[in-house]
Enzyme design. Structure first.
Site, mmCIF file in Angstrom:
data_model
loop_
_atom_site.group_PDB
_atom_site.id
_atom_site.type_symbol
_atom_site.label_atom_id
_atom_site.label_comp_id
_atom_site.label_asym_id
_atom_site.label_seq_id
_atom_site.Cartn_x
_atom_site.Cartn_y
_atom_site.Cartn_z
ATOM 1 N N ARG A 170 -22.875 -6.079 -45.990
ATOM 2 C CA ARG A 170 -21.876 -5.636 -45.003
ATOM 3 C C ARG A 170 -22.468 -4.464 -44.247
ATOM 4 O O ARG A 170 -22.993 -3.537 -44.851
ATOM 5 C CB ARG A 170 -20.549 -5.266 -45.663
ATOM 6 C CG ARG A 170 -19.856 -6.539 -46.220
ATOM 7 C CD ARG A 170 -18.382 -6.357 -46.533
ATOM 8 N NE ARG A 170 -18.199 -5.579 -47.755
ATOM 9 C CZ ARG A 170 -17.596 -4.395 -47.812
ATOM 10 N NH1 ARG A 170 -17.096 -3.857 -46.707
ATOM 11 N NH2 ARG A 170 -17.494 -3.742 -48.942
ATOM 12 N N SER A 208 0.856 -1.170 0.000
ATOM 13 C CA SER A 208 0.000 0.000 0.000
ATOM 14 C C SER A 208 0.894 1.223 0.000
ATOM 15 O O SER A 208 1.982 1.205 0.575
ATOM 16 C CB SER A 208 -0.881 -0.011 1.244
ATOM 17 O OG SER A 208 -1.346 1.282 1.524
#
Lengths: 422, 422, 422, 422
Positions: free
Chosen positions: B288, B249
């Site tokens: 497409r 930490s």
């Protein structure tokens, strides 16, 4: 869930725990019409799941006939055993319906692919007209996808159709050393497979069902999107089947709305997010989770119902699709030949290189667009083109039927593969 | 994408379209280090996809050596052919990595399942202590799921590893009647399968990859959730491996954070939603689509990267997991025997019926809780219990090792199935 | 993040913790160009977040000049303080861009709404032609929505632009009794508000940003969907602006693809799922969470980038939209008057009741459709109609400009409201 | 929906279209008990939405009394007008419930924040113990978030509570030049605002409701996660209220499951994905969309129901939360002082620099861990520490109450802000 309890009673009787008579009494009480869904639902809110009030109600029901038998209800099982197995049994029924309906849809798509193998229509990419395809080619593409979904459901089936039976923490410790034997007997009673290990907090089986449904819903949505686009007033090439009272408007008498497509598209919007719920819910704590499991209860049935609704609507669309060949032919002409520009580029390109050919044809397209002329006429006047491609060949190259490439071969390949899949 | 262009050049040469020399020149120019990713990215914004500037850059590069050869670059292909096939080729590489890493993970889980087959620890359901399990049973449950994921990846592989080659609208019309032949040659060059039909707008293949990854991420998230819960200061039964600079930490020197689990859990939160993008994007228009295809471009790679990150972190966790057997034993005692209440219920239940037994033991649990006493002591003082279950048996029934039911058998069944899966 | 560290150094100096000189040294080292993003990224994998290696690198950098000053780097802060506040500072910059671009877009939409207030075109519902609207009405509807988004961003701003500073668990205990004072000084240094309480694990602020972006992306997607549908070859009423190298096809020279719309639509598919990630990630444990917080890191920036990309593309579309009034007029005729059926129903309905009128007109529509005739001609031949609505009125009722109802009033109301919103 | 039709009848009567008597007849028929929900549902499948069969049934009902009046039913409206406005009216009712329940929840949280302002407990980050917080601080953080949700609902209200009335395409053309007047009258009848323009295909209003619910569900999920973690057997610091038949296990008599938390967490898993459906569904075509609108119908009510279920359960949890202060105190000791390491680092750091202090304390933590000793004792033996921080101060620094920093001030600031929000 009552089928599970009945099966468990028989299995514990076979395993020497419950007396035969007790098992018979329990089994007799495992009839859904004896219980109030509403009352069970209300009690489930406080107890935290539906199994607790159901087991209590079943126990009370059995006790009416045989108080001793009541003591053998739900023997060794935990709430999740009955809820999960109940879901599996429902999925087994769903699988039969999905399998039959997908087989039917695939068959119908195959018929259509053959029927329309030569019906030319404008191809469309990015929602712009492009060189021609055939309607049969569209159907073949959908069929190819649907056949993959059929394979996926087959493969998933073996992983999903298993009993859940582990007791409180998955060890069946309450059954002493008889756990596996009774688990196997239970699986046999329910005609499910016995998994290698209970799967209370390892949820990939149910999540896979959700994913398979999500994939299917996507394909169905694609079909519905295409149909609804073809059905636009300005396109008018194909239509959902008409029926009295179907697709009308509450205010516009002329309307024929793509109502089946709308249902399918709505499912294709909703199901993907519901699949993500099933995937998110997989992070379940330790032996049995908190929140994740509960999130599945309504979500998985909803996924199945929405996807099946979409499947049924798609089947209707495919079965009754009306087509307008004249409109397709007319639409092939509205670009004044420009959708065949590619064909000319390649004809020229083999002689002068593709990049140079592209430049010439792009310029001709601009000219044709601004002067509102046919592309072939513009091209025929360009000397560098005329020397290579004759006016006759130009004309031939703007015939839709002459520019379909491998369309027919692809269709045949898909139909061939479909036959093998049956 | 350059591999596709090189393969296409060779295929068109084989098919008699491009001269051999042109194909060789093109192939030589298909080296990623010749192009600026940044410049291509910039141009892609205007052109709408990455293939257009890449083909242009490749054409220019080829033209430097042989202007005629430049005309044969990208012959007959459309942007989507090269982009989709490029994705397939990347997925093939990804598959090798995933397969190897999953094989490794499964092996490691199997080793652990065996190693810890008898190490008893508290089972936990709804985040509450429940009857005991073994650490090996946890590993076996994870292994069983991971082996299913391996099967899913195997099954999906055959559907995914196919070339995309259809030209403008999927007909390969620009190649005249040579389309299929060149498509087959291209597939062979790239060592991919030739699909029955191009799949430009039928996207279930890529969506299935996403779904398979999503399922896997869910299982990995489940493992990480369990490990991080076991690692809680108040539980302290298992720990991610420690390493210098890992999990510290910035302000608390005593902390050893489950940093690998955090990464896995973050992936398990993110991937499900990304899967839903792939499913939503399946609704692609006509030959497409518009928007759906584009939505896939970054999403599918992101899914693979996040899932593999989670897989790699999980492998680290499993490889180096530290366990604290003393703490497990201590935690088994903190409920003062109450996690064994079920065992007593069943012992009593066989004699007096489960419901009555349940009532007696529930009352004893309340007494033990309020008086802060051991459950066995409370029970031993109840005459109706004492007559059926002796003080000795009560003591035995609160031995964790004596209440593990089928745990060991399940582990063996999973290991057996795992062996068959190899 | 370096701005946070610089601000914190000044605040701790003001608060009497760090010497002024140390603060100045720290501030001088808070320059991004002094650090390698790549190296920081690599280290972040092991440490679990980006703040740890950054604070270490900053500390080392400060130590080069003044080892004592190095001890005051990051004083009292936790990793999440610097990461969250860094995100807030980036969001503040993003807000300026979004606000300016949305103001511009709203202005452009207002101009267009006015410009095209009377340009009639076919209305379309369920993708079918319906009675006419005007192009200005479309723009007004979009503007109305965009103005709501501007209001939402204004409202959210006050909640979001706050400092995060709580130390390890949100108490600033490391700062003794000076915590609030230094927090207030830090907020002032960074020109952010000081929240009532740190919000490490209460994430609604960031999730709200995501939601606001998601709502905006939805509206932008709606605009792009409309434009791309209008741009279809068969509709041809409006077009994205053309530009060299924009929207071309790698194989089809005639194509003008809606590339901007595709980008916007792709964002509208992707962002909703990313919003769900931010919402799912809100379930963060205790004082600082595990997995949820980490899931936000890439997701929130991605949401902002995608939404802004969509906003920028939409602005281009609106700024340069090309329209084809002739095509709009032509399309209004292709239904042979049937889109005006409603008008006749209401004219008749006032005399003979709406249901009966509906029946007559529906029958006439069928007749007109099957005989390929104009609806007005068919109607004029029906005695029960002729007696009520004259041929002249029928003709008038199929004039688009005569059937626009409140269109102009709505536009004016939106423009009026827009003026007030400025 | 019937309220809309009744309001419309009155508005058209006011506007001089329908006779007063007809309006009264229609209004009288707008009673839900006259219609069969089931029959309407069945017909909706074919017609495509629920409004069509409802309007038909209403028309038939009116016709029984007054055939002429039947002709004025639904005058000028389209299906979406009645469905959307019906949803708005339901949301208005929902808003009252949500507002009241959120006010209550905020009040309860405020009471708890005050009550537990000094009750120290271990802070926890990354699921690891960290320096202490107070239970009141947790409540204050939740309250602060809930007050922001209350503000969001207030702000959204004005945007949402508007009528939808635009007719077929949003122009109200069927009403001639009386459209706006009747729209205004309708809004007044329904006590809703009249929007500047109909919003058939601009769906940000409903999507904003969904997003606001999603944000709220996230906060509720966070509370439930915390409570369920505190309720773990190994932590035991706080508990959902007990009630007979609540949270029991079907097989484990000792269990007290966090059933309310499970419900809330399940909602927090499900709602985010449902929000993404509402955002995805915003892409609706032209004047009225296809699929997107339909996707909203069940999704938005489901979001409201799930979120309110979570809210109601959270209120129960907060109202009846049981706490165990002794367990909190005991848990603060299990790290043997290591959660106070930070405190020592800062005490030392002011003298010798934070980095050096960190190094010393980290080493001491390792020593304390490996030797199973109290951190304070280990530190007291280190000469470089002893010279700076006395044994007495070390002891004081491991008093939870002495290391709470600004906790109390934050609580007060939140309570102060809460008072202003009322």
């Amino acid at each position: 869930m009552l089928d599970f309890e009945a099966g468990l009673a028989r299995a514990t009787a076979n395993g020497g725990i419950a007396p035969e008579k007790a098992a018979a009494t329990i089994e007799a009480a495992c009839r859904a019409d004896l219980y109030s869904i509403e009352a069970l639902g209300r009690e489930a809110t406080a107890s935290g799941n539906l199994a607790i009030p159901l087991v209590r109600a079943l126990t009370n029901e059995v006790a009416k006939t045989d108080p001793k038998a009541a003591g053998f209800v739900h023997w060794g099982a935990t709430s999740q055993d009955v809820i999960d197995t109940g879901m599996v049994l429902q999925l087994r029924s769903a699988w039969e319906i999905f399998t039959a309906d997908l087989d039917w849809l695939a068959g119908a798509l195959a018929t259509r692919a053959k029927e329309y193998a030569s019906l030319a229509m404008a191809g469309r990419t990015w929602l712009q007209q492009a060189p021609p395809v055939t309607l049969g080619l569209k159907f073949a593409g959908w069929l190819d996808a649907v056949d993959r979904h059929r394979a996926r459901l087959r493969e998933a089936r073996a992983r999903v159709m298993v009993v859940q039976f582990g007791g409180a923490v998955g060890t069946l410790a309450a059954l002493g050393n008889r756990g596996e034997k009774i688990a196997a007997a239970l699986a046999k009673e329910l005609k499910l497979e016995l998994p290698a290990i209970p799967w209370h907090a390892n949820r990939d089986r149910f999540a896979e069902v959700a994913a398979a449904m999500g994939l299917l819903a996507g394909t169905l949505g694609k079909i519905a999107r295409d149909v609804s686009l073809l059905m636009q007033t300005e396109v008018g090439e194909a239509f959902e089947p008409a029926a009295p009272g179907r697709g009308g408007s509450s205010t516009m008498p002329h309307k024929r709305n793509p109502v089946a497509s709308a249902t399918v598209l709505a499912a294709a919007i909703r199901v993907p997010a519901l699949v993500s719920v099933m995937l998110s819910a997989m992070v379940q704590e330790h032996e049995r989770g908190l929140g994740g499991w509960q999130a599945e209860w309504e979500t998985l049935p909803e996924i199945c119902l929405l996807t099946h609704g979409a499947l049924a609507r798609t089947a209707e669309i495919v079965a009754g699709l009306e087509t307008d060949a004249a409109r397709m032919a007319a639409n092939l002409k509205i670009s004044r030949g420009m959708i065949f520009a590619e064909s000319v580029v390649f004809a020229l390109g083999e002689k002068i290189g593709r990049q140079q050919a592209l430049g010439i044809v792009e310029e001709a397209c601009r000219e044709a667009t601004s002067k509102n002329r046919e592309l072939a006429s513009v091209l025929a006047e360009i000397p560098s083109v005329a020397g290579i491609v004759s006016r006759e060949e130009l004309a031939k190259r703007t015939e839709p039927g002459a520019y379909l490439g491998a369309a027919r071969s692809w269709i045949e390949a898909v139909l061939e593969a479909h036959k093998d899949s049956a």
